[in-house]
Design an enzyme around this catalytic site. Structure first.
Site, mmCIF file in Angstrom:
data_model
loop_
_atom_site.group_PDB
_atom_site.id
_atom_site.type_symbol
_atom_site.label_atom_id
_atom_site.label_comp_id
_atom_site.label_asym_id
_atom_site.label_seq_id
_atom_site.Cartn_x
_atom_site.Cartn_y
_atom_site.Cartn_z
ATOM 1 N N ARG A 72 7.543 -7.958 7.125
ATOM 2 C CA ARG A 72 8.600 -7.816 6.136
ATOM 3 C C ARG A 72 9.880 -7.689 6.417
ATOM 4 O O ARG A 72 11.134 -8.318 5.887
ATOM 5 C CB ARG A 72 8.294 -6.236 5.480
ATOM 6 C CG ARG A 72 9.178 -5.844 4.355
ATOM 7 C CD ARG A 72 8.907 -4.150 3.915
ATOM 8 N NE ARG A 72 7.478 -4.135 3.953
ATOM 9 C CZ ARG A 72 6.541 -4.209 2.871
ATOM 10 N NH1 ARG A 72 7.061 -4.529 1.704
ATOM 11 N NH2 ARG A 72 5.455 -3.822 3.000
ATOM 12 N N TYR B 263 5.353 -10.782 1.058
ATOM 13 C CA TYR B 263 4.458 -10.626 0.275
ATOM 14 C C TYR B 263 4.787 -10.771 -1.160
ATOM 15 O O TYR B 263 4.367 -10.175 -2.250
ATOM 16 C CB TYR B 263 4.189 -8.939 0.472
ATOM 17 C CG TYR B 263 3.788 -8.459 1.679
ATOM 18 C CD1 TYR B 263 2.896 -8.988 2.504
ATOM 19 C CD2 TYR B 263 4.870 -7.827 2.483
ATOM 20 C CE1 TYR B 263 2.519 -8.800 3.955
ATOM 21 C CE2 TYR B 263 4.586 -7.415 4.021
ATOM 22 C CZ TYR B 263 3.514 -8.007 4.637
ATOM 23 O OH TYR B 263 3.324 -7.841 5.869
ATOM 24 N N PRO C 84 6.702 -7.781 13.449
ATOM 25 C CA PRO C 84 7.337 -7.668 12.135
ATOM 26 C C PRO C 84 7.148 -8.591 11.311
ATOM 27 O O PRO C 84 7.040 -9.935 11.718
ATOM 28 C CB PRO C 84 8.878 -7.591 12.513
ATOM 29 C CG PRO C 84 8.893 -8.389 13.622
ATOM 30 C CD PRO C 84 7.693 -8.124 14.342
ATOM 31 N N CYS D 13 -1.290 -11.436 -19.178
ATOM 32 C CA CYS D 13 -1.919 -10.737 -20.139
ATOM 33 C C CYS D 13 -2.567 -9.399 -19.437
ATOM 34 O O CYS D 13 -3.777 -9.054 -19.389
ATOM 35 C CB CYS D 13 -3.379 -11.225 -21.047
ATOM 36 S SG CYS D 13 -2.568 -12.605 -21.947
HETATM 37 C C1 LIG Z 1 0.596 -6.865 8.001
HETATM 38 C C2 LIG Z 1 0.728 -6.498 9.594
HETATM 39 C C3 LIG Z 1 1.759 -6.502 10.165
HETATM 40 C C4 LIG Z 1 3.217 -6.753 9.239
HETATM 41 O O1 LIG Z 1 3.673 -5.860 8.800
HETATM 42 P P1 LIG Z 1 5.060 -5.521 8.014
HETATM 43 O O2 LIG Z 1 5.123 -4.369 7.357
HETATM 44 O O3 LIG Z 1 5.148 -6.662 7.232
HETATM 45 O O4 LIG Z 1 6.123 -5.503 9.134
HETATM 46 C C5 LIG Z 1 1.930 -6.358 11.406
HETATM 47 N N1 LIG Z 1 0.642 -6.319 12.227
HETATM 48 C C6 LIG Z 1 -0.624 -6.062 11.463
HETATM 49 C C7 LIG Z 1 -1.982 -5.861 12.296
HETATM 50 C C8 LIG Z 1 -0.463 -6.272 9.950
HETATM 51 O O5 LIG Z 1 -1.770 -6.139 9.480
#
Ligand SMILES: *Cc1c(COP(=O)(O)O)cnc(C)c1O
Length: 446
Positions: free
Chosen positions: A304, A400, A302, A371
């Site tokens: 986000r 992000y 995880p 801009c």
């Molecule tokens: C971006 C990514 C994540 C994390 O995704 P979230 O939506 O932020 O939990 C996990 N594994 C891989 C391979 C990713 O590219």
């Protein structure tokens, strides 16, 4: 039922952990706080634009996964790309997490922040270079999540060159649909990520024959900001089938990587009803059910869900302007600081740092100074009337946000502050204009 009501109806019911650490003070105080710290004070002390994160909130989210997956052998490999600040990585390492990386740069961050935990790093991404693979082999990471036959060839070649054995998981594409924004959906065959199930099977056989490759896992990641738990279950069911099939062929899979992608609620109205622990529990139920009978280790990636709601972007109103019948509130933060609204049409709740119920409400666009017409944080948003000098918090900006920031329009990058209860500390100072230019030729020597 609101979190507050649920708490009061039964003393035995565990208190619901609020989705966000940001809340207005009670009583006379009408200031927005992060944990117990007044955000207006931080804005004044460190300037704006300023990212603020709550350590408390991040710790709670990690604990939610630990609770939901209790009794199941698992490692939480935090996705570094969501927010890669060294102090945050170090704190997560203290909480016992591993890391999911997608570049040599992120490997370097983990090396600096938590060198002892390099053996808990999984390396994902469709385009690893030979140099990145070499660095990860030397660091003895846990596993390479391989996304194509060509990458498997390159990995074998580099491992042979360095006389090492590379641990491998194929990232499979389960062809599962998960409702999210098209730019962050990854789990269908039309996407560039992963290999098809049939192809994966052949690649495992090929890896098993190689002296320099060791197939240890299977991985999957179906996308980001997925609010329903079912697609995760469907994807892992397919992974489970593959693992059983591989076992019958003598290939013993030791870990299954369920990826990341668990979504949050960005809506302010949901802050009373969105129960993050319940979301993780629903997710865990799907994962457990799909992996019933699997005795190896579960990896989770995880990003986000761990950090988005722990963070906010503070910004100051520069001025208000009217064009025709539209009102624009121009802020000192722009799309270079937080690009999610421009890139994904993402919604972010916005709150004034001081609540003033006497102010009239107005429908405005909150826009940055960059801009580009796409430089906005909110469109047609009802907010209390704002004037120059007012401060705002753009919520749910912990993931992000800073990691996707840039120097576009030659704007120096924001500072970052970590709050912990009553205390706070700067974890990245504001970039200076001079620092922004240092890699370029043509700087006069002082
Ligand atoms: C971006 C990514 C994540 C994390 O995704 P979230 O939506 O932020 O939990 C996990 N594994 C891989 C391979 C990713 O590219």
């Amino acid at each position: 039922m609101s979190a507050a009501r649920r708490r009061s109806t039964s003393a035995k019911t565990e208190a619901v952990i609020p989705a966000r650490p940001f809340h207005y003070g009670t009583g006379a105080g009408r200031d927005l706080l992060c944990d117990q710290v007044r955000l207006a004070q931080l804005a004044k002390e460190y300037g704006t634009p300023l990212y603020v994160y709550s350590a408390t909130s991040i710790r709670q989210r990690v604990q939610m996964f630990a609770d939901a997956f209790a009794g199941m052998r698992h490692t939480l490999c935090y996705s570094v790309k969501a927010n890669s600040n060294l102090s945050i990585l170090r704190m997560l390492a203290d909480f016992g997490t591993g890391f999911d990386i997608v570049s040599g740069g992120e490997l370097e961050r983990v090396r600096v922040a938590a060198k002892a935990l390099l053996d808990r790093v999984v390396f994902s991404g469709v385009g690893k270079t030979a140099a990145e693979i070499d660095a990860a082999l030397a660091a003895k990471i846990l596993v390479f999540n391989v996304e194509s036959a060509a990458e498997l060839d390159l990995l074998e070649q580099r491992a042979r060159h360095l006389l090492k054995r590379a641990p491998v998981a194929m990232r499979v594409n389960p062809d599962v649909f998960a409702a999210t924004h098209p730019y962050i959906s990854t789990g269908m065959s039309e996407h560039k990520f992963g290999v098809e199930m049939g192809t994966a099977y052949a690649l495992y056989q090929r890896a098993a024959r190689s002296k320099y490759l060791e197939p240890t896992g299977v991985s999957v990641h179906i996308g980001s900001q997925i609010r329903s738990a079912e697609p995760f279950g469907q994807a892992l069911q397919r992974v489970s089938e593959l693992v059983r099939e591989l076992k019958s062929q003598g290939i013993d899979i030791q870990h299954i990587d369920a990826g990341g992608g668990l979504g949050i609620s960005y809506q302010l109205e949901d802050s009373e009803t969105f129960d993050p622990q319940a979301a993780v529990n629903a997710y865990a139920r799907q994962v457990r059910e799909a992996l019933a009978g699997f005795e190896g280790e579960l990896l989770l990636e995880p990003g986000r869900f761990i950090i988005a709601q722990a963070g906010a972007l503070l910004t100051q109103v520069l001025h208000e302007k009217r064009n025709g019948n539209k009102t624009f509130v121009v802020t000192d933060a722009g799309m270079n600081d937080l690009i999610r609204p421009s890139l994904y049409q993402a919604y972010h709740a916005i709150l004034p740092l001081r609540r003033d119920t006497k102010r009239k409400m107005a429908v405005v666009d909150v826009v940055g100074p960059v801009c580009e017409t796409g430089d906005f944080f909110a469109r047609d948003r009802e907010l209390p009337e704002l004037t120059a000098g007012d401060f705002l918090a753009v919520l749910d900006a912990g993931a992000y946000g800073m990691s996707l920031s840039s120097n576009y329009n030659s704007r120096a990058r924001a500072a970052e502050v970590l709050v912990n209860g009553r205390t706070h500390r700067l974890i990245r100072r504001r970039e200076t204009l001079r620092e922004m230019l240092t890699q370029e030729r043509g700087l006069p020597s002082k």
